[in-house]
Design a protein around this motif. Structure first.
Motif, short mmCIF file in Angstrom:
data_model
loop_
_atom_site.label_atom_id
_atom_site.label_comp_id
_atom_site.label_asym_id
_atom_site.label_seq_id
_atom_site.Cartn_x
_atom_site.Cartn_y
_atom_site.Cartn_z
N ALA A 172 -0.62 0.57 -11.93
CA ALA A 172 -1.61 0.36 -10.86
C ALA A 172 -1.97 1.69 -10.20
O ALA A 172 -3.15 1.96 -9.94
N ALA A 173 -0.96 2.53 -9.96
CA ALA A 173 -1.22 3.83 -9.36
C ALA A 173 -2.02 4.72 -10.30
O ALA A 173 -2.97 5.41 -9.89
N LYS B 198 1.56 7.09 -6.53
CA LYS B 198 0.56 8.11 -6.82
C LYS B 198 1.13 9.50 -6.56
O LYS B 198 0.97 10.42 -7.37
N GLU C 233 0.83 -1.21 0.00
CA GLU C 233 0.00 0.00 0.00
C GLU C 233 0.87 1.26 0.00
O GLU C 233 0.55 2.24 -0.66
N LEU D 66 2.08 1.91 -3.46
CA LEU D 66 1.02 2.45 -4.31
C LEU D 66 0.81 3.94 -4.02
O LEU D 66 0.71 4.76 -4.94
N TYR E 68 5.08 -5.75 -7.00
CA TYR E 68 4.45 -5.34 -8.27
C TYR E 68 5.14 -5.86 -9.53
O TYR E 68 4.72 -5.50 -10.63
N LEU F 200 3.78 -1.07 -11.23
CA LEU F 200 3.37 -0.25 -10.08
C LEU F 200 2.82 1.09 -10.55
O LEU F 200 1.77 1.54 -10.08
N GLN G 155 -5.65 3.63 -10.35
CA GLN G 155 -6.35 4.02 -9.14
C GLN G 155 -6.65 5.52 -9.16
O GLN G 155 -7.75 5.94 -8.79
#
Length: 195
Positions: free
Chosen positions: A52-53, A12, A5, A8, A43, A49, A56
């Motif tokens: 994924a960020a 971001k 987490e 992530l 990841y 990674l 999201q």
């Protein structure tokens, strides 16, 4: 918060601060307070990674925009008033979330090299078209599925064009009033002459 987490959230943060192309694995691990090896462990790669960020962030942004644009005060507005009010909100979002909007355009360029990003954006684009059609098409005559897609595609093209202008030169970019005036003018040139 575990390392997965934290990574992530760190990714971001880096996407907002540096963008996709300029973010390194070291940037992310520093922001997350983890080791570089944690990226591969959780990841597989920095690219995975970052994707994924990015996905999201796009989901969070989509949820926020849906809430902002679905406000109850548009229910009784006429078509032109609704058009202008929605564009006021969209342009306010350009100003309030400049880094996010810039990241959206950067993701478009990344999609040319990454199938996963392109597929994610394509799915989001399809959903955005339907949402924009629903938001702007207030005609009492129900639209066919093809008309709905056409209306959504038109508004998506307009949004992308206005966004690009706003990011490059916000002082010269069109306002909601400018867009409404242009739409009004185009409608008068397209509409058949009164008998």
């Amino acid at each position: 918060m575990g390392n997965r987490e934290a990574l992530l959230e760190g990714a971001k943060h880096c996407l907002y601060e540096k963008g996709y192309a300029r973010t390194t694995a070291r940037d992310i691990s520093t922001a997350a307070g983890t080791s570089l090896a944690a990226i591969g462990y959780h990841y597989r790669s920095t690219e995975a990674l970052l994707n994924a960020a990015l996905f999201q962030i796009m989901q969070e942004w989509g949820d926020e925009m849906s809430k902002a644009l679905a406000a109850d005060d548009l229910a009784d507005a006429g078509p032109l008033e609704r058009f202008e009010a929605v564009w006021v909100r969209i342009i306010e979002s350009f100003q309030a979330h400049r880094a996010l909007w810039a990241m959206q355009l950067e993701a478009l360029t990344q999609s040319q090299h990454q199938t996963e990003v392109r597929d994610q954006l394509a799915g989001g684009l399809a959903a955005a078209r339907l949402g924009l059609a629903e938001l702007f098409d207030v005609s009492p005559i129900p639209a066919t599925p093809a008309e709905t897609v056409a209306v959504g595609t038109f508004h998506q093209a307009l949004l992308t064009g206005v966004l690009t202008q706003w990011l490059i030169d916000p002082e010269q970019a069109p306002s909601a009033a400018d867009l409404t005036a242009a739409l009004r003018r185009m409608a008068t040139t397209i509409a058949p002459a009164a008998p």
